[in-house]
Design a protein around this motif. Structure first.
Motif, short mmCIF file in Angstrom:
data_model
loop_
_atom_site.label_atom_id
_atom_site.label_comp_id
_atom_site.label_asym_id
_atom_site.label_seq_id
_atom_site.Cartn_x
_atom_site.Cartn_y
_atom_site.Cartn_z
N LEU A 189 37.03 -37.73 -1.62
CA LEU A 189 37.51 -38.56 -0.65
C LEU A 189 38.36 -39.05 -0.12
O LEU A 189 38.82 -39.41 1.17
N HIS A 190 39.53 -38.80 -0.98
CA HIS A 190 41.25 -39.22 -0.14
C HIS A 190 41.71 -37.66 -0.04
O HIS A 190 43.24 -38.09 0.06
N VAL B 124 31.31 -35.75 -0.49
CA VAL B 124 32.28 -35.45 -1.35
C VAL B 124 32.47 -35.88 -2.25
O VAL B 124 31.70 -37.06 -2.18
N PRO B 125 32.82 -34.64 -3.43
CA PRO B 125 33.33 -35.82 -4.37
C PRO B 125 34.26 -37.43 -4.36
O PRO B 125 35.02 -37.21 -3.73
N GLU B 126 34.05 -38.09 -5.02
CA GLU B 126 34.08 -39.50 -5.24
C GLU B 126 36.21 -39.12 -5.77
O GLU B 126 36.55 -40.01 -5.05
N THR B 127 36.51 -38.23 -6.36
CA THR B 127 38.12 -37.65 -6.78
C THR B 127 37.79 -36.49 -6.82
O THR B 127 37.48 -35.76 -6.38
N GLU B 128 39.33 -36.02 -6.93
CA GLU B 128 39.92 -34.85 -7.35
C GLU B 128 38.62 -33.72 -7.67
O GLU B 128 39.13 -34.69 -9.33
N HIS C 85 28.06 -41.72 8.49
CA HIS C 85 27.52 -40.24 7.91
C HIS C 85 28.12 -40.43 6.94
O HIS C 85 28.73 -38.57 6.21
N LEU C 86 29.42 -41.08 5.73
CA LEU C 86 30.32 -40.25 4.85
C LEU C 86 29.63 -40.50 3.66
O LEU C 86 29.61 -42.34 3.17
N TYR C 87 29.42 -40.13 2.84
CA TYR C 87 28.80 -40.50 1.54
C TYR C 87 30.49 -39.61 0.45
O TYR C 87 30.82 -38.75 1.02
N ALA C 88 29.98 -40.41 -0.32
CA ALA C 88 30.64 -39.89 -1.79
C ALA C 88 29.87 -40.52 -3.18
O ALA C 88 29.05 -40.86 -3.72
N VAL C 89 30.07 -38.38 -3.85
CA VAL C 89 29.43 -38.29 -5.34
C VAL C 89 30.41 -38.46 -6.20
O VAL C 89 31.65 -38.04 -6.43
N ASP C 90 29.49 -39.53 -7.35
CA ASP C 90 30.44 -38.87 -8.65
C ASP C 90 30.19 -37.89 -9.48
O ASP C 90 29.81 -37.68 -10.55
N GLY C 91 30.71 -36.25 -8.39
CA GLY C 91 30.43 -35.21 -9.20
C GLY C 91 31.82 -34.50 -8.61
O GLY C 91 32.55 -34.29 -8.58
N SER D 204 37.68 -22.58 -7.82
CA SER D 204 38.16 -22.72 -6.82
C SER D 204 36.87 -23.83 -6.75
O SER D 204 35.68 -23.12 -6.27
N GLY D 205 36.59 -25.09 -6.37
CA GLY D 205 35.18 -26.02 -6.12
C GLY D 205 35.59 -26.26 -4.44
O GLY D 205 34.21 -26.27 -4.25
#
Length: 264
Positions: A21-22, A44-48, A72-78, A117-118
């Motif tokens: 996200l960041h 996007v993923p919540e974290t790197e 339309h901005l969402y974060a997924v913990d995955g 690569s993710g």
């Protein structure tokens, strides 16, 4: 073949990444996408998740956070794969995207890097779900500022040309921008995947309690110098556009096995 998208202004675009996200390249890609369409979604993923590859989360439930529903901005913990899967099959299920853009990654995704690569994995998942997908990465040198302006300058036109032409349903596009100012870029090349193994530089240390640990260090700098490769293009200051096939079957070996080893 994927259907071409001659008028991107009418397209629905999904953005994802592996820097989270960041991640500094996320806003760059949002600006790129909004030059193409007003219908841009970000999941996007919540974290790197760098180096996550094409991994799915199977052993715990996933949560979607509405960071900014108006945008339309969402974060997924995955993982990046989780993010694209949930975006297309859950968040955007009423109308799926016409295009997936992944990145802009902070750092190269060249040669054998793509298997880890993710960023590439997010585009791979989009491809598997039937959506044309493009991964983008900005090469940089440690200690120097990242030249995000180069990706932002060139990406919109490259994307327009690619989607206007279309490509195979088993193919994703992998784009790398060189570590140069836009005016110094030497061109755009369609390339093959080079060879360069990352992760061999193991660094062995001890923590403050005297316990040993190993840190996976930098990639090897040497490579085969294969003509026409993504590595060669970047070394020569060009943008590399590489079509990657997600069908990993090696046809020559397949034919040999069928005809000579396991022939009935």
């Amino acid at each position: 073949m994927f259907d071409s998208v001659p008028d991107l202004s009418r397209a629905r675009i999904l953005i994802s990444n592996d820097d989270g996200l960041h991640g500094p390249g996320l806003q760059v890609l949002i600006r790129i996408a909004r030059q193409l369409s007003n219908d841009v979604w970000v999941v996007v993923p919540e974290t790197e998740q760098s180096g996550a590859g094409h991994s799915l989360t199977l052993h715990h439930p996933l949560r979607i956070r509405d960071v900014d529903p108006d945008q339309h901005l969402y974060a997924v913990d995955g993982t990046p794969t989780d993010s694209v899967l949930l975006a297309i099959n859950a968040i955007m299920k009423d109308r799926k995207p016409d295009l997936v853009l992944s990145g802009v990654n902070r750092g190269a995704n060249l040669a054998d890097d793509v298997t880890y690569s993710g960023t590439v994995a997010a585009a791979m998942e989009g491809t598997l779900l039937g959506v044309p997908s493009i991964a983008m990465s900005q090469v940089f040198t440690n200690g120097d500022p990242v030249r995000w302006e180069t990706a932002e300058h060139f990406a919109p036109d490259i994307i327009r040309k690619l989607v206007a032409h279309g490509w195979g349903r088993n193919v994703l596009m992998n784009i790398n921008f060189p570590d140069l100012a836009p005016e110094d870029v030497t061109g755009i090349r369609v390339t093959n995947q080079g060879r360069r193994k990352i992760g061999d530089g193991l660094i062995e240390r001890h923590d403050p309690r005297g316990r040993p640990y190993i840190w996976i260090g930098p990639q090897r700098s040497e490579h085969t110098g294969r003509p026409g490769s993504d590595l060669e293009a970047i070394e020569q200051g060009a943008i590399s556009v590489t079509p990657l096939c997600i069908d990993l079957t090696e046809q020559e070996t397949l034919a040999t096995l069928q005809q000579k080893v396991f022939a009935s």
